[in-house]
Scaffold this motif. Structure first.
Motif, PDB file in Angstrom:
ATOM      1  N   ASP A  79       0.828  -1.203   0.000  1.00  0.00           N
ATOM      2  CA  ASP A  79       0.000   0.000   0.000  1.00  0.00           C
ATOM      3  C   ASP A  79       0.865   1.258   0.000  1.00  0.00           C
ATOM      4  N   SER A 125      -4.189  -3.513   0.623  1.00  0.00           N
ATOM      5  CA  SER A 125      -5.623  -3.329   0.844  1.00  0.00           C
ATOM      6  C   SER A 125      -6.357  -3.099  -0.479  1.00  0.00           C
ATOM      7  N   SER A 161     -11.884   3.968   4.199  1.00  0.00           N
ATOM      8  CA  SER A 161     -11.938   2.662   3.552  1.00  0.00           C
ATOM      9  C   SER A 161     -13.193   1.870   3.872  1.00  0.00           C
ATOM     10  N   GLN A 206      -7.055   4.575   5.457  1.00  0.00           N
ATOM     11  CA  GLN A 206      -7.191   3.127   5.319  1.00  0.00           C
ATOM     12  C   GLN A 206      -7.091   2.532   6.716  1.00  0.00           C
ATOM     13  N   SER A 234     -12.031  -3.122   7.177  1.00  0.00           N
ATOM     14  CA  SER A 234     -11.396  -2.931   5.881  1.00  0.00           C
ATOM     15  C   SER A 234     -10.499  -4.127   5.593  1.00  0.00           C
ATOM     16  N   ARG A 269      -7.622  -6.503   3.483  1.00  0.00           N
ATOM     17  CA  ARG A 269      -6.275  -6.373   2.953  1.00  0.00           C
ATOM     18  C   ARG A 269      -5.778  -7.735   2.487  1.00  0.00           C
ATOM     19  N   SER A 300      -8.325  -8.254   7.844  1.00  0.00           N
ATOM     20  CA  SER A 300      -8.989  -6.967   8.074  1.00  0.00           C
ATOM     21  C   SER A 300      -8.207  -6.142   9.072  1.00  0.00           C
ATOM     22  N   ASP A 301      -8.213  -4.829   8.858  1.00  0.00           N
ATOM     23  CA  ASP A 301      -7.638  -3.904   9.824  1.00  0.00           C
ATOM     24  C   ASP A 301      -8.711  -3.626  10.859  1.00  0.00           C
TER      25      ASP A 301
END
Length: 385
Positions: free
Chosen positions: A162, A317, A302, A247, A309, A311, A266-267
């Motif tokens: 990213d 991501s 995001s 993000q 979010s 990734r 996922s974040d």
């Protein structure tokens, strides 16, 4: 070629057209984006006779190329079919326009350049933020990427991709990138404050602030970005677009990582309460300002509140991937809000298969937008300075 057709009938057109049709055709080519308001007024006011106005119309459109000339011939067919026939022009029936590229077609891997003509047209458009060749030279962006964490379970695999993709995009758009990696919440605040004093801000036409991390951002409230870049604290950015891209997850889930066969995670973290920084504002300060305290911002996140979010371990991501692809493909002709809409459109059918019954979906969120005009990035223009 349509432009050659116009050149051949220039004299006969000037003799046969009446002033009413000239004015109608000028309105038509203005609507088609062939001329701008200044060019239209110049044709009408700087030419005293009807024939001079007609010649100026033909010459102006002819210089814009074959496609513009074809559109004028079509407009003449609709306005005065008798004159069109007497001039012996090709059929003025409107051709079927080329279909817009579908969202599932191949995306550009590099920025498509804008044209000088498009840029000059927007310079005269009052609904567009001003971008000059001098201001492009002073563009600057802040890029913060958190990859490593003390808790090894929180390491954001793929986040380095990213960072690479976003830095490449920003530099291609002419921005000097101030890059920071693996910052604590306190260090993020310090980086934003330092950025708000960057010497290039006085001359730039815009800034990007991109933060990629887990949702909590090390206890740094995202809303503090506005405080440090608003009119009260950074007057160098008054009336200039400030694009914020985040993000990070915007909600809380049971567990911080989701894994599927596609190596998608996922974040996932809880977003802090924005009200943490709200108490620092007061009515007296707002009343003393001659300009809105928060103006010309747009934030693109995001995911929507309460969602995660996603990734990919190898490609980064999806949000950043889609931003890069959309801007590469459409930034030469679309303003920033339309570009963000196209990114959101890419997520319409997005889903990640998980162990739960329902698929886990994601949709970006454009919010807190105070842009008063359209902002175009004009990719490629700075390379020709």
């Amino acid at each position: 070629m349509a432009d050659k057709e116009l050149a051949k009938v220039r004299t006969k057109f000037a003799e046969g057209v009446n002033i009413a049709v000239i004015k109608q055709l000028l309105d038509d080519v203005l609507e088609d984006g062939i001329v701008n308001d200044g060019e239209k007024e110049s044709i009408l006011e700087e030419n005293s006779t009807k024939t001079d106005k007609a010649r100026a119309l033909i010459d102006t459109v002819k210089r814009k190329g074959d496609e513009a000339s074809r559109k004028l011939i079509t407009r003449l067919y609709n306005r005065d079919p008798t004159l069109h026939k007497n001039l012996g022009l090709s059929s003025g029936q409107p051709a079927q326009p080329a279909p817009e590229p579908q969202m599932d077609e191949e995306w550009s891997t590099t920025l498509k350049p804008t044209t000088d003509a498009f840029w000059r047209e927007k310079l005269n458009d009052r609904s567009t933020y001003t971008v000059t060749k001098d201001s492009i030279r002073s563009r600057v962006a802040l890029l913060i990427t958190n990859i490593e964490f003390t808790d090894k379970a929180k390491i954001r695999k793929g986040a380095d991709k990213d960072e690479e993709n976003m830095e490449k995009l920003l530099k291609a758009l002419g921005y000097e990138v101030v890059k920071c990696t693996n910052l604590t919440g306190k260090e993020i605040k310090e980086a934003v404050i330092k950025f708000s004093k960057h010497p290039k801000l006085k001359e730039t036409d815009s800034v990007f602030v991109v933060i990629m991390s887990h949702g909590e951002l090390g206890a740094f409230p995202i809303d503090d970005i506005y405080k440090h870049l608003d009119t009260a604290h950074c007057q160098d950015l008054l009336n200039k677009p400030k694009i914020i891209i985040i993000q990070a997850c915007s909600g809380e889930k049971d567990g911080s990582v989701l894994v599927s066969d596609a190596a998608v995670v996922s974040d996932d973290a809880q977003q802090p309460d924005p009200s943490l920084s709200a108490g620092e504002e007061n009515i007296e300060d707002d009343a003393l300002r001659r300009a809105p305290k928060e103006k010309d911002f747009i934030r693109f996140r995001s995911s929507t509140p309460g969602t995660v979010s996603h990734r990919n371990d190898d490609e980064g991501s999806f949000f950043i991937q889609y931003i890069v692809e959309v801007l590469n493909t459409y930034a030469h002709k679309d303003h920033i809000e339309e570009l963000f809409r196209k990114v959101t459109e890419r997520f319409e059918d997005f889903s990640v298969s998980t162990e739960r019954i329902d698929d886990d979906t994601q949709i970006p969120n454009k919010d807190r937008c105070t842009l008063s005009k359209k902002f175009y990035l004009f990719p490629g223009l700075w390379d020709r300075i």
